[in-house]
Design an enzyme around this catalytic site. Structure first.
Site, PDB file in Angstrom:
ATOM      1  N   ASP A 129       0.831  -1.215   0.000  1.00 48.01           N
ATOM      2  CA  ASP A 129       0.000   0.000   0.000  1.00 48.01           C
ATOM      3  C   ASP A 129       0.864   1.263   0.000  1.00 48.01           C
ATOM      4  O   ASP A 129       0.349   2.379  -0.084  1.00 48.01           O
ATOM      5  CB  ASP A 129      -1.021  -0.007   1.150  1.00 48.01           C
ATOM      6  CG  ASP A 129      -0.386   0.011   2.526  1.00 48.01           C
ATOM      7  OD1 ASP A 129       0.851  -0.003   2.623  1.00 48.01           O
ATOM      8  OD2 ASP A 129      -1.145   0.050   3.526  1.00 48.01           O
ATOM      9  N   SER A 130       2.206   1.088   0.073  1.00 52.43           N
ATOM     10  CA  SER A 130       3.110   2.235  -0.085  1.00 52.43           C
ATOM     11  C   SER A 130       2.904   2.893  -1.444  1.00 52.43           C
ATOM     12  O   SER A 130       3.341   4.015  -1.663  1.00 52.43           O
ATOM     13  CB  SER A 130       4.568   1.782   0.058  1.00 52.43           C
ATOM     14  OG  SER A 130       4.849   0.723  -0.837  1.00 52.43           O
TER      15      SER A 130
ATOM     16  N   GLU B  61      -1.221  -5.340   8.727  1.00 55.89           N
ATOM     17  CA  GLU B  61      -0.468  -4.553   9.706  1.00 55.89           C
ATOM     18  C   GLU B  61      -1.092  -4.681  11.081  1.00 55.89           C
ATOM     19  O   GLU B  61      -2.322  -4.625  11.223  1.00 55.89           O
ATOM     20  CB  GLU B  61      -0.451  -3.069   9.292  1.00 55.89           C
ATOM     21  CG  GLU B  61       0.482  -2.785   8.146  1.00 55.89           C
ATOM     22  CD  GLU B  61       0.644  -1.294   7.860  1.00 55.89           C
ATOM     23  OE1 GLU B  61       0.417  -0.468   8.766  1.00 55.89           O
ATOM     24  OE2 GLU B  61       0.998  -0.974   6.710  1.00 55.89           O
TER      25      GLU B  61
ATOM     26  N   GLU C 124       9.227  -3.518  10.599  1.00 56.37           N
ATOM     27  CA  GLU C 124       9.606  -2.231  10.002  1.00 56.37           C
ATOM     28  C   GLU C 124      10.046  -1.220  11.065  1.00 56.37           C
ATOM     29  O   GLU C 124       9.424  -1.098  12.136  1.00 56.37           O
ATOM     30  CB  GLU C 124       8.404  -1.657   9.221  1.00 56.37           C
ATOM     31  CG  GLU C 124       8.716  -0.294   8.610  1.00 56.37           C
ATOM     32  CD  GLU C 124       7.701   0.179   7.571  1.00 56.37           C
ATOM     33  OE1 GLU C 124       6.745  -0.573   7.290  1.00 56.37           O
ATOM     34  OE2 GLU C 124       7.897   1.295   7.053  1.00 56.37           O
TER      35      GLU C 124
ATOM     36  N   LYS D 153      -1.039  -9.413   3.388  1.00 51.57           N
ATOM     37  CA  LYS D 153      -0.263  -8.883   4.520  1.00 51.57           C
ATOM     38  C   LYS D 153      -1.182  -8.000   5.363  1.00 51.57           C
ATOM     39  O   LYS D 153      -1.972  -7.222   4.819  1.00 51.57           O
ATOM     40  CB  LYS D 153       0.945  -8.087   4.023  1.00 51.57           C
ATOM     41  CG  LYS D 153       1.751  -7.453   5.170  1.00 51.57           C
ATOM     42  CD  LYS D 153       3.089  -6.911   4.706  1.00 51.57           C
ATOM     43  CE  LYS D 153       3.041  -5.554   4.052  1.00 51.57           C
ATOM     44  NZ  LYS D 153       2.502  -4.474   4.911  1.00 51.57           N
TER      45      LYS D 153
ATOM     46  N   ASP E  98      -1.209  -6.371  -0.033  1.00 51.53           N
ATOM     47  CA  ASP E  98      -1.184  -5.612   1.222  1.00 51.53           C
ATOM     48  C   ASP E  98      -2.605  -5.151   1.566  1.00 51.53           C
ATOM     49  O   ASP E  98      -3.177  -4.322   0.840  1.00 51.53           O
ATOM     50  CB  ASP E  98      -0.271  -4.395   1.001  1.00 51.53           C
ATOM     51  CG  ASP E  98       0.359  -3.918   2.281  1.00 51.53           C
ATOM     52  OD1 ASP E  98       0.105  -4.514   3.346  1.00 51.53           O
ATOM     53  OD2 ASP E  98       1.131  -2.937   2.207  1.00 51.53           O
TER      54      ASP E  98
END
Ligand code: KIV
Length: 262
Positions: free
Chosen positions: A43-44, A113, A180, A111, A82
């Protein structure tokens, strides 16, 4: 080339370092894939592609669109989708959303978070045949709530919390964890505390692999350069130079030549 499996990724722990690189489109996925164990449709892309100042605005549909492109460009690659902000608020909604990922794209995993607080969500997904990669430490989706992008694991209590998060995610059935933005001295005990690979980004050398955002790695993203990024190409400078040559050639009439004309 055959697609990497979850088993091969897990077996890499303490054996070889995993190479994980983000990709947002078919063109770059194709270029990156031969060297990457895992492609992360991260999602970056909201920031490096979309021009946003954090990752929160990206929508589920946009992530699906980009992930489909990545999978088309690198059909033999293990692609991780993501899960964007808001898509894992409850185990039920996360399962519905992740099911959509498996139905509409060729991604091999998703993924998520978050640490211990997401263990139940991860367990629901893994219990329903969806492979999950965790993501702890500096979690960009929490940046607005926590007041920015801050390095984690700065004291013993913080390290213990992260070890607890990693353990909860492993216990919930995740096959790997992204760690991270944590101090290198913290990453080492965190990585050692679980049997699944811990992929670092800004977490020092003692992780089981490294992930970088492709546009950072290739020097295309100029807005800022985090300390942990190493640029292997000055992409932005090269692009500007090439575009400037093209513009000069158009303006001078040097492009197109006779050979470039019908
Ligand atoms: O979105 C992303 O690219 C990521 C990496 C920074 C791990 O989550």
């Amino acid at each position: 080339m055959t697609k990497t499996t979850i088993q091969a990724i897990k077996a890499a722990k303490n054996t070889r370092k995993l190479v994980v690189i983000t990709a947002y489109d078919a063109l770059f996925a194709r270029l990156i894939a031969p060297q990457a164990d895992i492609l992360l449709a991260g999602d970056s892309l909201a920031m490096s592609f979309g021009g946003h100042s954090d990752t929160l605005p990206i929508t589920f549909d946009e992530m699906i669109y980009h992930t489909k492109a990545v999978c088309r460009g690198a059909s033999d690659s293990f692609v991780v989708f993501d899960m964007p902000f808001g898509s894992c608020a409850s185990a039920k909604s996360a399962l519905g959303n992740a099911t959509r990922v498996y139905k509409e794209t060729d991604a091999s995993a998703v993924k998520i978070e978050g640490g211990t607080e997401k263990a139940e969500v991860i367990k629901r997904l893994t219990g329903n045949a969806i492979a999950v990669m965790g993501h702890i430490g500096l979690t960009p989706q929490f940046a607005r709530q926590s007041g920015g992008f801050k390095v984690q694991g700065k004291d013993d209590a913080a390290i213990e919390r992260l070890i607890g998060d990693a353990g909860a995610i492993e216990e919930a059935g995740a096959f790997a964890i992204v760690l991270e933005g944590v101090k290198a001295s913290a990453a080492k005990p965190i990585a050692a505390s679980v049997k699944i690979p811990v992929i670092g980004i800004g977490a020092g050398a003692d992780c089981d692999g490294q992930v970088l955002v492709w546009s950072d790695l290739l020097g295309f993203f100029e807005a800022f350069k985090p300390k942990f990024v190493r640029r292997y190409l000055e992409g932005a400078a090269l692009v500007k130079e090439a575009i400037s040559k093209f513009a000069d050639d158009v303006r001078s009439g040097a492009f197109p030549s006779e050979q470039e004309s019908y």
